[in-house]
Design an enzyme around this catalytic site. Structure first.
Site, PDB file in Angstrom:
ATOM      1  N   ARG A 196      11.678  82.794 -21.712  1.00  0.00           N
ATOM      2  CA  ARG A 196      12.621  82.335 -22.741  1.00  0.00           C
ATOM      3  C   ARG A 196      13.402  83.481 -23.373  1.00  0.00           C
ATOM      4  O   ARG A 196      14.440  83.261 -23.991  1.00  0.00           O
ATOM      5  CB  ARG A 196      11.872  81.588 -23.846  1.00  0.00           C
ATOM      6  CG  ARG A 196      11.233  80.303 -23.387  1.00  0.00           C
ATOM      7  CD  ARG A 196      10.395  79.714 -24.484  1.00  0.00           C
ATOM      8  NE  ARG A 196      11.210  79.249 -25.581  1.00  0.00           N
ATOM      9  CZ  ARG A 196      11.690  78.023 -25.696  1.00  0.00           C
ATOM     10  NH1 ARG A 196      11.435  77.127 -24.766  1.00  0.00           N
ATOM     11  NH2 ARG A 196      12.425  77.679 -26.722  1.00  0.00           N
TER      12      ARG A 196
ATOM     13  N   TRP B 283      14.560  87.113 -27.992  1.00  0.00           N
ATOM     14  CA  TRP B 283      15.815  87.349 -27.277  1.00  0.00           C
ATOM     15  C   TRP B 283      16.860  87.491 -28.375  1.00  0.00           C
ATOM     16  O   TRP B 283      17.162  86.536 -29.073  1.00  0.00           O
ATOM     17  CB  TRP B 283      16.108  86.168 -26.368  1.00  0.00           C
ATOM     18  CG  TRP B 283      17.320  86.335 -25.510  1.00  0.00           C
ATOM     19  CD1 TRP B 283      17.405  87.013 -24.336  1.00  0.00           C
ATOM     20  CD2 TRP B 283      18.614  85.778 -25.744  1.00  0.00           C
ATOM     21  NE1 TRP B 283      18.678  86.923 -23.844  1.00  0.00           N
ATOM     22  CE2 TRP B 283      19.439  86.175 -24.679  1.00  0.00           C
ATOM     23  CE3 TRP B 283      19.166  84.999 -26.758  1.00  0.00           C
ATOM     24  CZ2 TRP B 283      20.767  85.813 -24.594  1.00  0.00           C
ATOM     25  CZ3 TRP B 283      20.497  84.635 -26.679  1.00  0.00           C
ATOM     26  CH2 TRP B 283      21.282  85.042 -25.597  1.00  0.00           C
TER      27      TRP B 283
ATOM     28  N   LYS C  99      15.463  82.246 -19.843  1.00  0.00           N
ATOM     29  CA  LYS C  99      15.330  81.081 -18.969  1.00  0.00           C
ATOM     30  C   LYS C  99      15.782  79.807 -19.672  1.00  0.00           C
ATOM     31  O   LYS C  99      16.381  78.931 -19.072  1.00  0.00           O
ATOM     32  CB  LYS C  99      13.859  80.953 -18.535  1.00  0.00           C
ATOM     33  CG  LYS C  99      13.583  79.791 -17.595  1.00  0.00           C
ATOM     34  CD  LYS C  99      14.193  80.030 -16.238  1.00  0.00           C
ATOM     35  CE  LYS C  99      13.936  78.888 -15.269  1.00  0.00           C
ATOM     36  NZ  LYS C  99      14.934  78.904 -14.188  1.00  0.00           N
TER      37      LYS C  99
ATOM     38  N   CYS D 149      14.015  82.189 -28.009  1.00  0.00           N
ATOM     39  CA  CYS D 149      12.809  82.982 -28.212  1.00  0.00           C
ATOM     40  C   CYS D 149      11.611  82.080 -27.956  1.00  0.00           C
ATOM     41  O   CYS D 149      11.744  80.875 -27.832  1.00  0.00           O
ATOM     42  CB  CYS D 149      12.765  83.490 -29.644  1.00  0.00           C
ATOM     43  SG  CYS D 149      14.263  84.338 -30.124  1.00  0.00           S
TER      44      CYS D 149
ATOM     45  N   GLU E 101      27.814  78.705  -7.381  1.00  0.00           N
ATOM     46  CA  GLU E 101      26.385  78.949  -7.576  1.00  0.00           C
ATOM     47  C   GLU E 101      25.966  80.261  -6.892  1.00  0.00           C
ATOM     48  O   GLU E 101      25.187  81.039  -7.447  1.00  0.00           O
ATOM     49  CB  GLU E 101      25.594  77.735  -7.041  1.00  0.00           C
ATOM     50  CG  GLU E 101      24.096  77.844  -7.094  1.00  0.00           C
ATOM     51  CD  GLU E 101      23.530  78.085  -8.490  1.00  0.00           C
ATOM     52  OE1 GLU E 101      24.257  77.985  -9.478  1.00  0.00           O
ATOM     53  OE2 GLU E 101      22.333  78.420  -8.565  1.00  0.00           O
TER      54      GLU E 101
ATOM     55  N   GLU F 236      23.982  87.404 -11.700  1.00  0.00           N
ATOM     56  CA  GLU F 236      22.935  87.436 -12.726  1.00  0.00           C
ATOM     57  C   GLU F 236      21.741  88.303 -12.352  1.00  0.00           C
ATOM     58  O   GLU F 236      21.094  88.858 -13.231  1.00  0.00           O
ATOM     59  CB  GLU F 236      22.504  86.026 -13.151  1.00  0.00           C
ATOM     60  CG  GLU F 236      21.633  85.280 -12.189  1.00  0.00           C
ATOM     61  CD  GLU F 236      21.247  83.899 -12.704  1.00  0.00           C
ATOM     62  OE1 GLU F 236      20.919  83.758 -13.881  1.00  0.00           O
ATOM     63  OE2 GLU F 236      21.246  82.954 -11.893  1.00  0.00           O
TER      64      GLU F 236
ATOM     65  N   ASN G 170      12.582  80.691 -34.059  1.00  0.00           N
ATOM     66  CA  ASN G 170      13.466  80.520 -32.921  1.00  0.00           C
ATOM     67  C   ASN G 170      14.683  79.764 -33.430  1.00  0.00           C
ATOM     68  O   ASN G 170      14.527  78.777 -34.141  1.00  0.00           O
ATOM     69  CB  ASN G 170      12.729  79.724 -31.832  1.00  0.00           C
ATOM     70  CG  ASN G 170      13.591  79.459 -30.626  1.00  0.00           C
ATOM     71  OD1 ASN G 170      14.610  80.111 -30.428  1.00  0.00           O
ATOM     72  ND2 ASN G 170      13.183  78.498 -29.812  1.00  0.00           N
ATOM     73  N   GLY G 171      15.882  80.218 -33.106  1.00  0.00           N
ATOM     74  CA  GLY G 171      17.080  79.529 -33.590  1.00  0.00           C
ATOM     75  C   GLY G 171      17.874  80.432 -34.508  1.00  0.00           C
ATOM     76  O   GLY G 171      17.692  81.653 -34.498  1.00  0.00           O
TER      77      GLY G 171
ATOM     78  N   HIS H 137      46.814  81.745  -4.500  1.00  0.00           N
ATOM     79  CA  HIS H 137      47.466  81.563  -5.807  1.00  0.00           C
ATOM     80  C   HIS H 137      47.055  82.654  -6.788  1.00  0.00           C
ATOM     81  O   HIS H 137      47.224  82.491  -7.992  1.00  0.00           O
ATOM     82  CB  HIS H 137      47.132  80.178  -6.367  1.00  0.00           C
ATOM     83  CG  HIS H 137      47.630  79.072  -5.502  1.00  0.00           C
ATOM     84  ND1 HIS H 137      48.969  78.788  -5.356  1.00  0.00           N
ATOM     85  CD2 HIS H 137      46.969  78.216  -4.676  1.00  0.00           C
ATOM     86  CE1 HIS H 137      49.106  77.785  -4.502  1.00  0.00           C
ATOM     87  NE2 HIS H 137      47.910  77.426  -4.071  1.00  0.00           N
TER      88      HIS H 137
ATOM     89  N   LYS I 202      24.380  83.475  -8.815  1.00  0.00           N
ATOM     90  CA  LYS I 202      23.105  84.096  -8.429  1.00  0.00           C
ATOM     91  C   LYS I 202      23.288  85.592  -8.253  1.00  0.00           C
ATOM     92  O   LYS I 202      22.501  86.382  -8.742  1.00  0.00           O
ATOM     93  CB  LYS I 202      22.557  83.515  -7.108  1.00  0.00           C
ATOM     94  CG  LYS I 202      22.004  82.132  -7.137  1.00  0.00           C
ATOM     95  CD  LYS I 202      20.713  81.971  -7.897  1.00  0.00           C
ATOM     96  CE  LYS I 202      20.965  81.659  -9.340  1.00  0.00           C
ATOM     97  NZ  LYS I 202      21.099  80.294  -9.752  1.00  0.00           N
TER      98      LYS I 202
HETATM   99  C1  AGP Z   1      21.095  80.134 -13.652  1.00  0.00           C
HETATM  100  O1  AGP Z   1      20.345  80.788 -12.722  1.00  0.00           O
HETATM  101  C2  AGP Z   1      20.550  80.096 -15.029  1.00  0.00           C
HETATM  102  N1  AGP Z   1      19.184  79.976 -15.132  1.00  0.00           N
HETATM  103  C3  AGP Z   1      21.355  79.233 -16.015  1.00  0.00           C
HETATM  104  O2  AGP Z   1      22.697  79.180 -15.631  1.00  0.00           O
HETATM  105  C4  AGP Z   1      20.835  77.806 -16.271  1.00  0.00           C
HETATM  106  O3  AGP Z   1      21.086  76.976 -15.177  1.00  0.00           O
HETATM  107  C5  AGP Z   1      21.480  77.265 -17.547  1.00  0.00           C
HETATM  108  O4  AGP Z   1      21.126  78.094 -18.626  1.00  0.00           O
HETATM  109  C6  AGP Z   1      21.093  75.845 -17.841  1.00  0.00           C
HETATM  110  O5  AGP Z   1      19.722  75.704 -18.028  1.00  0.00           O
HETATM  111  P1  AGP Z   1      19.007  74.294 -17.920  1.00  0.00           P
HETATM  112  O6  AGP Z   1      19.166  73.817 -16.520  1.00  0.00           O
HETATM  113  O7  AGP Z   1      17.575  74.575 -18.272  1.00  0.00           O
HETATM  114  O8  AGP Z   1      19.686  73.388 -18.902  1.00  0.00           O
END
Ligand code: AGP
Length: 612
Positions: A27, A78, A607, A2, A485, A492, A102-103, A508, A489
């Site tokens: 966030r 969040w 994020k 958050c 990756e 998500e 937050n937490g 396999h 992408k």
């Molecule tokens: C991927 O697009 C995400 N944003 C996510 O997987 C991200 O890389 C992950 O949460 C790690 O975040 P960081 O690099 O800020 O540690």
């Protein structure tokens, strides 16, 4: 997870709080709220489900009275405990006290039972509401706000960042940090607080970061910090080099697209000042680097999500080029599996935000062992991982606002390539070989620029994927993490289920999924594995799967029925992962735009993941 913003000033702080929340929306963003003290010494609470823009509308409909709002706290949420709903949004209020958090307060159930027995009524399912009631309860017993917050946090188990105000003490705002980041922003005659300095850049560039266990009081005329033992503590004032405007979207429709197109510059920035005459300068890692790197016998990498994929690419490089044993772990697994960390380990964490809870805990765990050194590859200069690592290697990618990481990933790769070459030199990499690699790193920006020119081709290609339910990504060697990756992408931001496999694994198991409904996207540069990838792809065609292949323009792949080949510039193997990631980012972006999803802020994600 958050976002928290707070302010004490001689003006109405509501616009500062709302702008701060907008900047923290990355966030978490299922609901938001603001509490200010109004002129009649009452709390004025506004909360809304949805984005910060919805909160701004609610505030415009019912603003605080003129002349009020000189102290306030705000939050973008969040959800962890309790569904996204107005009653679960922060701030949480207990009569005169308002709290944002937050937490996670792990013992909230026990506290809830105790406070319910004391006569407090709960209106939400959140763990945070216990904090508001407990602080009010302690004030009712005669404690002032600071003492009440100090005593309340002693009762909490778990991780938190808290900001607290009371309508009866409207001259100061209390902050507490344990496990979640929090900083103080210093203005002139006004003081601010936020989970991330980015929130406060429009009002200040001077920041003080709270340490673990700190409690702080901010006022218009300054601030005071107390450590975990309650003693007054001094923390360094840092001047942020970030600018308030660097995060603007410019002509781009989404931050993600802007950030994809920023990659040539970002990659050049990662290299700037770090190489000279075909040689990687060790000095950029700081004065202790030489001594620390000399002790390195093995490498352990820990990271999450996209950053973990960067670590997986680096493992190939570190073992192949530097001949140093290297292991990679998801940070969330690493911290709980009681790993063997041998003396002589170089512990590398990778994180865009520098605040990912699992990565931070992995580092803290590693630091309890006899490691040679810790390095963080990071994009957030004032973050917790940077402060807690021996060496910080900043990627200099610039602010990344889109939840889907793009330029952070490719610049992490660039930074990891530099670390690889430094390790390799200590293991006998010849000057000639190093020169060759440095030349290839220097060519990366131009090659990425070339790939970006294919944007229209990828936009067209995206039309073929929008009605698909699933997609498979394949790669071998360093292209396997690139495929992972690409799949991350796509899933998500477009919500299409996507998985990636090392191409050799296809037969396999996953081959059973392949039929005419399954697009298979392969990344196949012209490296030594090319012939093997070619035969894996034959296996797909034989089952009717539709193939999209990103291959070197000289690789000999032909377009044909069910096979679309996108030619990629020829480049040195070292930089292929940076180059082949670009079309996968663009493809995912265009699929998401065509599907009409919220590209920059996809559902359920945040994020910066500062909770486990
Ligand atoms: C991927 O697009 C995400 N944003 C996510 O997987 C991200 O890389 C992950 O949460 C790690 O975040 P960081 O690099 O800020 O540690």
């Amino acid at each position: 997870m958050c976002g928290i913003v707070g302010a004490v000033a001689q003006r109405n702080v509501t616009p500062i709080l709302v702008e701060g929340l907008r900047r923290l929306e990355y966030r978490g963003y299922d609901s938001a709220g603001v509490a200010v003290v109004d002129a009649g010494k009452k709390l004025h609470l506004t909360r809304a489900v949805g984005k910060v823009s919805q909160l701004a509308e609610a505030l415009a409909a019912q603003p605080p009275q003129p002349g009020s709002g000189r102290i306030g706290i705000a939050h973008t949420r969040w959800a962890t405990h309790g569904v996204p709903a107005e009653r679960n949004s922060h701030p949480h209020v207990s009569r005169d006290v308002a709290v944002v958090h937050n937490g996670i307060i792990e013992n909230h159930e026990e506290l809830r039972a105790e406070l319910t027995a004391a006569g407090f009524k709960f209106n939400s399912e959140t763990d945070t509401e216990v904090a508001a009631h407990l602080i009010q309860h302690l004030i009712d017993q005669g404690q002032d706000l600071r003492t009440a917050v100090q005593n309340a946090i002693r009762r909490f188990h778990g991780a938190y960042a808290l900001a607290v105000i009371s309508a009866t003490e409207p001259n100061h705002l209390l902050l507490a940090r344990k496990g979640s980041p929090l900083c103080i922003g210093l203005g002139i005659g006004e003081t601010f607080a936020a989970s991330d300095a980015t929130a406060l850049l429009p009002v200040t560039n001077r920041f003080v970061y709270l340490d673990e266990g700190d409690l702080a009081e901010i006022r218009t005329d300054g601030y005071e910090i107390f450590d975990a033992d309650g003693k007054t503590a001094q923390r360094e004032v840092r001047i942020s080099s970030q600018s308030a405007d660097a995060a603007d979207r410019g002509p781009y429709r989404h931050y993600m697209l802007k950030e994809i197109f920023e990659q040539p510059l970002a990659l050049a920035n990662t290299l700037e000042g770090r190489i000279s005459e075909g040689h990687v300068l060790e000095s950029f890692l700081g004065p202790k680097a030489g001594e620390l790197l000399a002790k390195v016998e093995r490498v352990q990498i820990a990271a999450c999500g996209t950053s973990a994929h960067a670590g997986m690419v680096a493992r190939y490089w570190i073992e192949e080029i530097a001949r140093v044993p290297c292991a990679v772990d998801l940070a969330s697994e690493f911290r709980y599996r009681d790993p063997v960390i041998e003396a002589g380990t170089l512990f590398i964490t990778i994180s865009q935000s520098g605040e990912t809870a699992d990565t931070l805990e992995a580092l803290r765990h590693a630091k309890t062992k006899k490691i040679a050194a810790s390095i963080v590859i990071c994009n957030a200069p004032e973050s917790s991982l940077v402060r807690e690592s021996d060496i910080a290697l900043m990627t200099h990618a610039g602010p990344e606002r889109s939840v889907a990481s793009t330029k952070a990933f490719t610049t992490q790769l660039m930074a990891l390539a530099l670390v690889t070459l430094l390790l390799a030199r200590r293991r006998g990499l010849t000057a000639e070989k190093e020169k060759h690699y440095v030349k290839s790193l220097l060519s990366a920006s131009a090659k990425v620029e070339q790939v970006l020119k294919q944007d229209d081709v990828l936009k067209k290609l995206a039309e073929r994927l929008i009605h698909k339910q699933h997609a498979l990504f394949l790669g071998r060697g360093t292209m396997f993490p690139v495929a992972l990756e690409g799949a991350l992408k796509l899933k998500e931001i477009s919500y299409i289920h996507a998985e990636a496999y090392a191409a050799g694994e296809l037969k396999h198991g996953p081959l059973a999924l392949v039929d005419e409904h399954m697009p298979v996207i392969a990344v196949a540069p012209r490296d030594e594995l090319l012939e093997k990838v070619k035969s894996n792809l034959q296996e797909v065609r034989a089952r009717g799967g539709e193939l999209i292949v990103f291959a070197d323009q000289d690789a000999g792949f032909q377009n044909g029925p069910g096979v679309t080949v996108i030619g990629m510039p020829h480049a040195d193997e070292l930089i292929d992962p940076m180059i082949y990631t670009i079309p996968l980012q663009l493809l995912a972006y265009h699929v998401a735009v065509l599907k009409g999803t919220d590209v920059d802020q996809p559902r359920n994600l945040a994020k910066s993941v500062t909770v486990e």
